[in-house]
Design a protein around this motif. Structure first.
Motif, mmCIF file in Angstrom:
data_model
loop_
_atom_site.group_PDB
_atom_site.id
_atom_site.type_symbol
_atom_site.label_atom_id
_atom_site.label_comp_id
_atom_site.label_asym_id
_atom_site.label_seq_id
_atom_site.Cartn_x
_atom_site.Cartn_y
_atom_site.Cartn_z
ATOM 1 N N SER A 95 -96.450 -21.289 65.061
ATOM 2 C CA SER A 95 -95.255 -21.534 64.262
ATOM 3 C C SER A 95 -95.516 -21.288 62.796
ATOM 4 O O SER A 95 -96.640 -21.373 62.315
ATOM 5 C CB SER A 95 -94.738 -22.955 64.465
ATOM 6 O OG SER A 95 -95.621 -23.907 63.946
ATOM 7 N N ASP A 96 -94.434 -20.978 62.133
ATOM 8 C CA ASP A 96 -94.408 -20.905 60.683
ATOM 9 C C ASP A 96 -94.083 -22.329 60.248
ATOM 10 O O ASP A 96 -93.209 -22.953 60.849
ATOM 11 C CB ASP A 96 -93.306 -19.934 60.268
ATOM 12 C CG ASP A 96 -93.435 -19.480 58.842
ATOM 13 O OD1 ASP A 96 -94.113 -20.171 58.072
ATOM 14 O OD2 ASP A 96 -92.852 -18.437 58.506
ATOM 15 N N PRO A 97 -94.759 -22.896 59.263
ATOM 16 C CA PRO A 97 -94.525 -24.305 58.923
ATOM 17 C C PRO A 97 -93.067 -24.663 58.663
ATOM 18 O O PRO A 97 -92.666 -25.784 58.874
ATOM 19 C CB PRO A 97 -95.367 -24.507 57.663
ATOM 20 C CG PRO A 97 -96.426 -23.474 57.747
ATOM 21 C CD PRO A 97 -95.806 -22.307 58.452
ATOM 22 N N ASP A 98 -92.240 -23.703 58.238
ATOM 23 C CA ASP A 98 -90.844 -23.990 57.933
ATOM 24 C C ASP A 98 -89.882 -23.613 59.055
ATOM 25 O O ASP A 98 -88.677 -23.672 58.874
ATOM 26 C CB ASP A 98 -90.429 -23.261 56.649
ATOM 27 C CG ASP A 98 -91.239 -23.727 55.457
ATOM 28 O OD1 ASP A 98 -91.616 -24.915 55.429
ATOM 29 O OD2 ASP A 98 -91.506 -22.907 54.565
ATOM 30 N N GLU A 99 -90.405 -23.198 60.196
ATOM 31 C CA GLU A 99 -89.559 -22.771 61.305
ATOM 32 C C GLU A 99 -89.995 -23.456 62.591
ATOM 33 O O GLU A 99 -91.119 -23.929 62.697
ATOM 34 C CB GLU A 99 -89.655 -21.257 61.482
ATOM 35 C CG GLU A 99 -89.165 -20.466 60.302
ATOM 36 C CD GLU A 99 -89.328 -18.968 60.501
ATOM 37 O OE1 GLU A 99 -89.518 -18.524 61.646
ATOM 38 O OE2 GLU A 99 -89.259 -18.239 59.501
ATOM 39 N N PRO A 100 -89.103 -23.494 63.590
ATOM 40 C CA PRO A 100 -89.513 -24.056 64.876
ATOM 41 C C PRO A 100 -90.590 -23.177 65.513
ATOM 42 O O PRO A 100 -90.695 -21.988 65.194
ATOM 43 C CB PRO A 100 -88.241 -24.051 65.714
ATOM 44 C CG PRO A 100 -87.201 -23.342 64.933
ATOM 45 C CD PRO A 100 -87.734 -23.064 63.564
ATOM 46 N N PRO A 101 -91.395 -23.742 66.410
ATOM 47 C CA PRO A 101 -92.457 -22.950 67.037
ATOM 48 C C PRO A 101 -91.910 -21.762 67.812
ATOM 49 O O PRO A 101 -90.891 -21.867 68.480
ATOM 50 C CB PRO A 101 -93.147 -23.938 67.992
ATOM 51 C CG PRO A 101 -92.568 -25.266 67.721
ATOM 52 C CD PRO A 101 -91.349 -25.106 66.890
ATOM 53 N N SER A 102 -92.591 -20.626 67.706
ATOM 54 C CA SER A 102 -92.197 -19.450 68.476
ATOM 55 C C SER A 102 -92.778 -19.506 69.887
ATOM 56 O O SER A 102 -92.282 -18.839 70.785
ATOM 57 C CB SER A 102 -92.639 -18.172 67.770
ATOM 58 O OG SER A 102 -94.040 -18.148 67.614
ATOM 59 N N LEU A 103 -93.824 -20.299 70.070
ATOM 60 C CA LEU A 103 -94.446 -20.453 71.389
ATOM 61 C C LEU A 103 -95.172 -21.792 71.423
ATOM 62 O O LEU A 103 -95.913 -22.110 70.490
ATOM 63 C CB LEU A 103 -95.443 -19.313 71.645
ATOM 64 C CG LEU A 103 -96.149 -19.292 72.994
ATOM 65 C CD1 LEU A 103 -95.153 -19.030 74.125
ATOM 66 C CD2 LEU A 103 -97.238 -18.234 73.011
ATOM 67 N N VAL A 104 -94.934 -22.560 72.474
ATOM 68 C CA VAL A 104 -95.620 -23.840 72.649
ATOM 69 C C VAL A 104 -96.434 -23.757 73.927
ATOM 70 O O VAL A 104 -95.902 -23.488 75.004
ATOM 71 C CB VAL A 104 -94.626 -25.023 72.730
ATOM 72 C CG1 VAL A 104 -95.368 -26.327 72.975
ATOM 73 C CG2 VAL A 104 -93.790 -25.110 71.462
ATOM 74 N N LEU A 105 -97.736 -23.967 73.800
ATOM 75 C CA LEU A 105 -98.649 -23.934 74.943
ATOM 76 C C LEU A 105 -99.089 -25.362 75.242
ATOM 77 O O LEU A 105 -99.492 -26.100 74.334
ATOM 78 C CB LEU A 105 -99.867 -23.070 74.615
ATOM 79 C CG LEU A 105 -99.541 -21.638 74.227
ATOM 80 C CD1 LEU A 105 -100.597 -21.071 73.309
ATOM 81 C CD2 LEU A 105 -99.405 -20.792 75.478
ATOM 82 N N THR A 106 -99.019 -25.753 76.492
ATOM 83 C CA THR A 106 -99.371 -27.105 76.910
ATOM 84 C C THR A 106 -100.648 -27.069 77.722
ATOM 85 O O THR A 106 -100.815 -26.210 78.606
ATOM 86 C CB THR A 106 -98.230 -27.701 77.769
ATOM 87 O OG1 THR A 106 -97.012 -27.639 77.012
ATOM 88 C CG2 THR A 106 -98.531 -29.139 78.146
ATOM 89 N N LYS A 107 -101.532 -28.012 77.452
ATOM 90 C CA LYS A 107 -102.807 -28.080 78.173
ATOM 91 C C LYS A 107 -102.536 -28.391 79.635
ATOM 92 O O LYS A 107 -101.753 -29.280 79.968
ATOM 93 C CB LYS A 107 -103.711 -29.149 77.565
ATOM 94 C CG LYS A 107 -105.143 -29.057 78.035
ATOM 95 C CD LYS A 107 -106.040 -29.958 77.213
ATOM 96 C CE LYS A 107 -107.502 -29.695 77.517
ATOM 97 N NZ LYS A 107 -108.369 -30.531 76.694
ATOM 98 N N VAL A 108 -103.169 -27.622 80.507
ATOM 99 C CA VAL A 108 -102.967 -27.780 81.955
ATOM 100 C C VAL A 108 -104.285 -28.141 82.617
ATOM 101 O O VAL A 108 -105.362 -27.831 82.103
ATOM 102 C CB VAL A 108 -102.383 -26.498 82.582
ATOM 103 C CG1 VAL A 108 -100.986 -26.225 82.064
ATOM 104 C CG2 VAL A 108 -103.275 -25.300 82.365
ATOM 105 N N THR A 109 -104.171 -28.765 83.751
ATOM 106 C CA THR A 109 -105.371 -29.130 84.503
ATOM 107 C C THR A 109 -105.532 -28.298 85.767
ATOM 108 O O THR A 109 -106.486 -28.451 86.483
ATOM 109 C CB THR A 109 -105.341 -30.620 84.890
ATOM 110 O OG1 THR A 109 -104.138 -30.879 85.635
ATOM 111 C CG2 THR A 109 -105.373 -31.502 83.656
#
Length: 134
Positions: A114-128
């Motif tokens: 993400s750009d600090p002033d914008e919403p995230p362009s991609l969110v990755l979640t830790k998986v098991t």
């Protein structure tokens, strides 16, 4: 009576501010970062190894680029004044002219492009679970 109500609003506002501020500055334990992070919508994946290397598969760093595979080294940056992040140093040629990327650490085991002033362009979640293709 009006004075009491105003005092309650002030207390409520200060409490909300404290909660929001503490949520933005939650500390991250760098030893817990290694693992596989995946975006459920795109399937893009980043694997952070405990030895400081990483590999990315089908990851788009922003809305202007298509999915790419790249690798390199990573390090955790504990920023005292802003959000903590993971810095990815991309191997030569992995993303054209881009030599590095920042993944901001989020709540509950997430990494965000993400750009600090914008919403995230991609969110990755830790998986098991096992990585793609395994």
């Amino acid at each position: 009576m009006i004075k009491r109500t105003g005092g309650r609003w002030l207390v409520a506002a200060l409490t909300a501010s404290a909660v929001l501020t503490s949520g933005c500055t939650s500390s991250v334990d760098a030893d817990e970062l290694p693992g596989v992070y995946r975006d459920g919508a795109t399937g893009g994946e980043i694997r952070l190894e405990s030895g400081g290397t990483f590999s990315a598969t089908d990851v788009s760093a922003d809305s202007r680029s298509g999915p790419a595979d790249f690798s390199g080294r990573w390090e955790f940056v504990d920023s005292g004044s802003s959000r903590d992040f993971v810095y990815l140093t991309v191997d030569d040629g992995g993303l054209g002219n881009i030599g590095g990327l920042q993944l901001y650490t989020g709540d509950r085991g997430t990494l965000e492009f993400s750009d600090p002033d914008e919403p995230p362009s991609l969110v990755l979640t830790k998986v098991t679970t096992a990585p793609k293709g395994a």
